[in-house]
Write a protein that holds these residues in place. Structure first.
Motif, mmCIF file in Angstrom:
data_model
loop_
_atom_site.group_PDB
_atom_site.id
_atom_site.type_symbol
_atom_site.label_atom_id
_atom_site.label_comp_id
_atom_site.label_asym_id
_atom_site.label_seq_id
_atom_site.Cartn_x
_atom_site.Cartn_y
_atom_site.Cartn_z
ATOM 1 N N ALA A 161 13.477 0.392 -2.049
ATOM 2 C CA ALA A 161 13.344 -0.020 -3.443
ATOM 3 C C ALA A 161 11.908 0.199 -3.989
ATOM 4 C CB ALA A 161 13.982 -1.379 -3.689
ATOM 5 N N PHE A 162 11.760 0.501 -5.312
ATOM 6 C CA PHE A 162 10.510 0.576 -5.953
ATOM 7 C C PHE A 162 10.150 -0.611 -6.884
ATOM 8 C CE2 PHE A 162 12.409 4.677 -4.558
ATOM 9 C CZ PHE A 162 11.564 4.966 -3.708
ATOM 10 N N VAL A 163 9.282 -1.293 -6.601
ATOM 11 C CA VAL A 163 8.597 -2.176 -7.698
ATOM 12 C C VAL A 163 7.339 -2.065 -7.990
ATOM 13 C CG1 VAL A 163 8.899 -4.710 -7.990
ATOM 14 C CG2 VAL A 163 10.559 -3.646 -6.381
ATOM 15 N N ASP A 164 7.176 -1.877 -9.229
ATOM 16 C CA ASP A 164 5.749 -1.882 -9.817
ATOM 17 C C ASP A 164 5.550 -3.182 -10.404
ATOM 18 O OD1 ASP A 164 3.422 -1.931 -11.095
ATOM 19 O OD2 ASP A 164 4.154 -0.283 -12.848
ATOM 20 N N PRO A 165 4.954 -4.128 -9.669
ATOM 21 C CA PRO A 165 4.790 -5.777 -10.160
ATOM 22 C C PRO A 165 4.495 -5.747 -11.749
ATOM 23 C CG PRO A 165 3.664 -5.239 -8.050
ATOM 24 C CD PRO A 165 3.872 -3.702 -8.642
ATOM 25 N N ALA A 166 3.817 -4.966 -12.095
ATOM 26 C CA ALA A 166 3.463 -5.390 -13.471
ATOM 27 C C ALA A 166 4.732 -5.003 -14.512
ATOM 28 C CB ALA A 166 2.197 -4.156 -14.147
ATOM 29 N N GLU A 196 0.658 -1.101 0.186
ATOM 30 C CA GLU A 196 -0.099 0.012 -0.069
ATOM 31 C C GLU A 196 0.857 1.219 -0.121
ATOM 32 O OE1 GLU A 196 -3.569 -2.364 2.542
ATOM 33 O OE2 GLU A 196 -2.040 -1.144 3.569
ATOM 34 N N ALA A 197 1.805 1.194 -0.857
ATOM 35 C CA ALA A 197 2.905 2.309 -0.961
ATOM 36 C C ALA A 197 2.280 3.694 -1.045
ATOM 37 C CB ALA A 197 4.132 2.033 -2.087
ATOM 38 N N LEU A 198 1.135 3.860 -1.961
ATOM 39 C CA LEU A 198 0.467 4.905 -1.961
ATOM 40 C C LEU A 198 -0.627 5.381 -1.258
ATOM 41 C CD1 LEU A 198 0.079 4.661 -5.880
ATOM 42 C CD2 LEU A 198 1.957 5.676 -5.006
ATOM 43 N N ASP A 199 -0.505 4.651 0.088
ATOM 44 C CA ASP A 199 -1.330 5.317 0.955
ATOM 45 C C ASP A 199 -0.501 6.396 2.073
ATOM 46 O OD1 ASP A 199 -3.460 5.750 3.190
ATOM 47 O OD2 ASP A 199 -2.035 4.484 4.304
ATOM 48 N N PRO A 200 -0.947 7.610 2.150
ATOM 49 C CA PRO A 200 -0.030 8.583 2.812
ATOM 50 C C PRO A 200 0.364 8.198 3.985
ATOM 51 C CG PRO A 200 -1.650 9.663 1.770
ATOM 52 C CD PRO A 200 -2.033 7.948 1.769
ATOM 53 N N PHE A 208 8.846 -0.312 -1.743
ATOM 54 C CA PHE A 208 7.396 0.057 -2.041
ATOM 55 C C PHE A 208 6.978 -0.349 -3.365
ATOM 56 C CE2 PHE A 208 9.533 3.544 0.428
ATOM 57 C CZ PHE A 208 8.655 3.584 1.291
ATOM 58 N N LEU A 209 5.694 -1.210 -3.467
ATOM 59 C CA LEU A 209 5.326 -1.768 -4.529
ATOM 60 C C LEU A 209 4.376 -0.652 -5.503
ATOM 61 C CD1 LEU A 209 4.357 -5.274 -3.189
ATOM 62 C CD2 LEU A 209 6.603 -4.405 -4.313
ATOM 63 N N ALA A 210 4.856 0.137 -6.078
ATOM 64 C CA ALA A 210 4.381 1.182 -6.878
ATOM 65 C C ALA A 210 5.393 1.965 -7.555
ATOM 66 C CB ALA A 210 3.728 2.112 -5.964
ATOM 67 N N PRO A 211 4.949 2.499 -8.747
ATOM 68 C CA PRO A 211 6.050 3.314 -9.641
ATOM 69 C C PRO A 211 6.819 4.252 -8.700
ATOM 70 C CG PRO A 211 4.157 2.868 -10.811
ATOM 71 C CD PRO A 211 3.748 2.546 -9.250
ATOM 72 N N GLU A 212 8.091 4.380 -8.755
ATOM 73 C CA GLU A 212 9.005 5.305 -7.880
ATOM 74 C C GLU A 212 8.200 6.963 -8.355
ATOM 75 O OE1 GLU A 212 13.432 6.867 -7.223
ATOM 76 O OE2 GLU A 212 13.293 5.023 -8.751
ATOM 77 N N ALA A 213 8.070 7.151 -9.443
ATOM 78 C CA ALA A 213 7.231 8.718 -9.599
ATOM 79 C C ALA A 213 6.384 8.753 -8.870
ATOM 80 C CB ALA A 213 7.201 8.790 -11.355
ATOM 81 N N GLU A 214 5.489 7.926 -8.730
ATOM 82 C CA GLU A 214 4.262 8.215 -8.173
ATOM 83 C C GLU A 214 4.511 7.950 -6.521
ATOM 84 O OE1 GLU A 214 0.939 5.337 -9.206
ATOM 85 O OE2 GLU A 214 1.430 5.224 -11.252
ATOM 86 N N VAL A 215 5.302 7.249 -6.076
ATOM 87 C CA VAL A 215 5.672 7.598 -4.594
ATOM 88 C C VAL A 215 6.294 8.813 -4.434
ATOM 89 C CG1 VAL A 215 7.138 6.463 -2.848
ATOM 90 C CG2 VAL A 215 5.933 5.105 -4.388
ATOM 91 N N ARG A 216 7.130 9.244 -5.032
ATOM 92 C CA ARG A 216 7.905 10.388 -5.023
ATOM 93 C C ARG A 216 6.779 11.709 -5.017
ATOM 94 N NH1 ARG A 216 13.303 10.439 -4.479
ATOM 95 N NH2 ARG A 216 14.299 8.739 -4.688
#
Length: 735
Positions: A78-83, A26-30, A47-55
């Protein structure tokens, strides 16, 4: 109010350890991202989300945390978008299909791979297959989307449970729960209870409480298994369930005590009326068989999930200032389940609690696979006058080390010869070390050697190239065993395509020109110091405060055979005494700064030769000349025994160190100094540290202690910063 977070922090930081890899689906939950920004000292976040979105989320919603804290956390993550990881999706899906078949569930590989792209499922399987150590979720996902799959896939016991830990504020009556600490169970897992399940839940919840709360705070864990009946006062399914469970508890608890003696402090009582467990007044009024319930439980175990969940959320609502968090039992510390109404603090505490239990009570050493954080293998070389310290690091972990001793007989042929003539001899010793560990040059990702006497250069990690090798072979700046570090490193990687580095050599010089001016044009100050340990210590302090070397102002006192005191201002090493030449405080082996007029007279007195004076300056000066020993432990023993001369000399040395520290205040040009950092062998002395703390108190920044030198780790970390892309190696320029 018991400070549960400080307690967890102190236990987590009690000794250096590898950091577990923790996955956040849930990396995009504040709230989740904010919590992670306070955890980088303890974990490696994925963080399982694109790095740009997390930043972008961090920039938009976490400004209140400060730029440095957020930037530091993201630099450690580390940033990992599963897709975007079809390799992992395919591997996880194949494992899931096999697992499903073994459990009587059949799903196509294609469908399983589609499901695996869900960050929650991806994160759970990453842990199950050893790519990570822990998964944290539930803040924005329903139980069936995260919690239930997590328990099913990661459970290591036949019965798992979830404990809800509360440290209540001082406003709560303090006569109900000792220290206002209470743990509820089961608050999340078991929708139906059998006597065996309830007994396992009771013991498991108490085990969590014992693991988390030190015995000096709660000497005993006292558990009440509650019901609507009070020890035989009523009948019905619930009292009967609790009675049968209570009969099973002693055997289950005995097995846990065999596992660890600390669980012998657990005491579990069955069939306690809910009001008796929750109220001091009820405890005083309700009697059974003429015996009152002693009261004062710190664990309350409920006979069904509804009651446990209700108590957790009632207390959460009634006491919003309570410190609260859930902890899983039965998953081998691999999962953290969060309620949807959790706060960033709740998440932070839940992760710290699980990581602490992982370290202290599990058998975890490091993440099985280095998928998300590559463990580069680095050979580290630190040549000394009669030995070559050699270590192999895999990531931050030192896997093997040896100080290869070179006997007097072996060194005799090199006496009076250039240091470079030892090159082949020392290289062969290193190769034998590698062979003895089953390693070859091809198994290494890099070699880091101790930097030698080069031209003055800025701090950092430097590529070993032709210009550097030429300078070291020529020995124009001096002969020293450390000159061999880069030479051997370059030879070991020759033809492999792997890099050789040096890190923060003694000649690091970032001082302003004004620092080097003296009253004689012919004698400008030279900057030579324990740069490697100086800068490594400053970096360590910054990391502990979840920021960067470039953000801190610190004074570092390296106190060993020689003493250097340096000013580090926001990533620059701007002033330090020349410890090599004896400048600064006197030390166990060096004379320190001397009165110039008297020194000139001594030089021309005819009493000493130039060589003898050089030796008195470095090697036979300081404590050796004054007290006949370089062993500071012996000096302190003499002081303790009432030796007046030893006390005078000891106090004089500490005074000079403190004076050197405080004299660096102008280097910061009015900026606040964050801390004074004491390092080197002498920093192990509690007496010495306490006195320096007292003498430097006027600076108002406090003292932090980092005993020893840690040079091998500092060399490895310099190489790893480059290999991981966090730093760019510098190129030594031609003369």
């Amino acid at each position: 109010m018991f400070d549960i977070e400080a307690s967890l922090d102190s236990r987590l930081l009690a000794e250096p350890r590898n950091r577990p890899t923790v996955v956040f689906p849930e990396a995009l939950d504040p709230r989740t991202l904010e919590a992670a920004c306070f955890l980088a000292r303890f974990i490696r976040p994925v963080f399982l989300a694109p790095e740009a979105e997390v930043r972008a989320l961090a920039a938009g919603q976490l400004a209140h945390l400060g730029v440095d804290r957020v930037a530091y956390t993201l630099s450690e993550s580390a940033f990992v978008d599963p897709a975007s990881r079809p390799d992992l999706l395919a591997a996880f899906a194949a494992a899931a299909v096999e697992w499903g078949h073994s459990h009587g569930r059949y799903q196509s590989l294609e469908e399983t791979q589609r499901v695996m792209a869900d960050p929650c499922i991806f994160g759970i399987w990453a842990v199950k297959l050893g790519h990570a150590d822990m998964v944290v979720g539930g803040a924005i996902h329903e139980p069936k989307a995260f919690f239930r799959p997590m328990v099913e896939l990661l459970a290591q016991r036949s019965v798992a449970c979830e404990a809800g830990v509360f440290v209540l504020p001082d406003s709560h009556p303090d006569d109900v729960y000792p220290h206002n600490i209470v743990v509820f169970g089961d608050v999340g897992v078991n929708a139906s209870m059998s006597p065996r399940t309830l007994a396992e839940v009771a013991v498991g919840t108490c085990a969590v409480a014992r693991d988390l709360i030190p015995e000096d705070v709660l000497p005993e864990i006292r558990c009440a298994m509650v019901s609507y009946s009070n020890r035989g006062s009523d009948e019905g399914p619930s009292p009967e369930l609790v009675r049968q469970a209570a009969d099973l508890v002693p055997g289950i608890l005995a097995e846990r005590v065999k596992h660890a003696a600390r669980y012998g402090t657990i005491h579990i009582r069955g069939e306690i009326k809910v009001s008796v467990a929750l109220s001091r007044r009820s405890a005083d009024l309700y009697h059974a068989d003429g015996l009152p319930w002693e009261g004062g439980p710190n664990v309350i175990v409920c006979p069904n999930l509804d009651m446990g969940n209700l108590l957790y959320h009632l207390y959460s609502t009634r006491f919003p200032d309570a410190k609260k968090f859930p902890v899983m039992f039965g998953l081998w510390f691999q999962g953290v389940d969060l309620p949807m109404d959790c706060t960033p603090e709740d998440i932070r505490l839940a992760v710290k609690a699980s990581v602490m239990r992982l370290h202290h009570y599990g058998e975890w050493k490091r993440t099985p696979k280095d998928t998300f954080f590559r463990r580069h293998r680095v050979l580290v070389l630190n040549p000394g006058s009669t030995s070559t310290k050699t270590s192999v690091f895999e990531g931050d972990e030192e896997r093997c080390t040896e100080e290869i001793q070179h006997s007097a007989e072996e060194m005799q042929p090199f006496e009076g010869r250039p240091i470079t003539e030892q090159f082949a001899f020392r290289k062969e010793a290193v190769l034998r070390f590698l062979a003895g560990k089953g390693l070859s040059q091809g198994d290494l990702d890099a070699v880091a050697g101790r930097g030698g006497l080069l031209r003055p250069i800025p701090h950092g990690t430097w590529n070993v190239g032709a210009p550097m090798l030429e300078d070291l072979k020529a020995g124009k700046r001096g002969e020293h065993a450390s000159n061999l570090g880069a030479l051997i490193a370059a030879e070991l990687v020759a033809g492999t395509g792997k890099p050789a580095f040096i890190v923060d050599p003694v000649v690091v010089d970032e001082a302003d020109p004004k620092v080097k001016v003296t009253g004689l044009k012919e004698l400008p100050r030279r900057v030579i110091s324990h740069a490697l340990n100086q800068i490594a210590t400053a970096r360590r302090y910054a990391e502990e405060h979840e920021t960067f070397y470039e953000r801190v102002n610190v004074i570092v006192a390296h106190m060993g055979g020689g003493i250097t005191v340096g000013a580090h201002r926001k990533g620059r090493y701007i002033d330090v005494n020349n410890g090599l030449d004896g400048e600064g405080p006197f030390s166990p082996q060096r004379s320190g700064s001397l009165p110039p007029g008297q020194l000139i007279d001594l030089c021309f007195s005819g009493k000493y030769t130039k060589a003898e004076l050089k030796l008195l300056n470095k090697g036979r000066g300081g404590m050796i000349d004054l007290l006949g020993t370089a062993d500071m432990r012996e000096v302190e023993r003499r002081v303790e025994a009432g030796d007046a001369e030893a006390r005078l000399v000891y106090e004089a040395m500490l005074y000079q160190i403190a004076k050197a520290i405080t004299a660096l205040a102008p280097a910061f040009e009015g900026e606040p100094i964050d801390a004074i950092l004491l390092t080197g062998g002498m920093a192990r002395s509690g007496r010495l540290v306490a006195e320096l703390d007292r003498l430097t108190a006027a600076l108002g920044c406090g003292v932090k202690v980092y005993p020893g030198e840690n040079e091998m780790a500092a060399l490895a970390k310099g190489a790893l910063r480059v290999l991981s892309g966090r730093e760019t190696a510098k190129d030594y320029p031609p003369a």
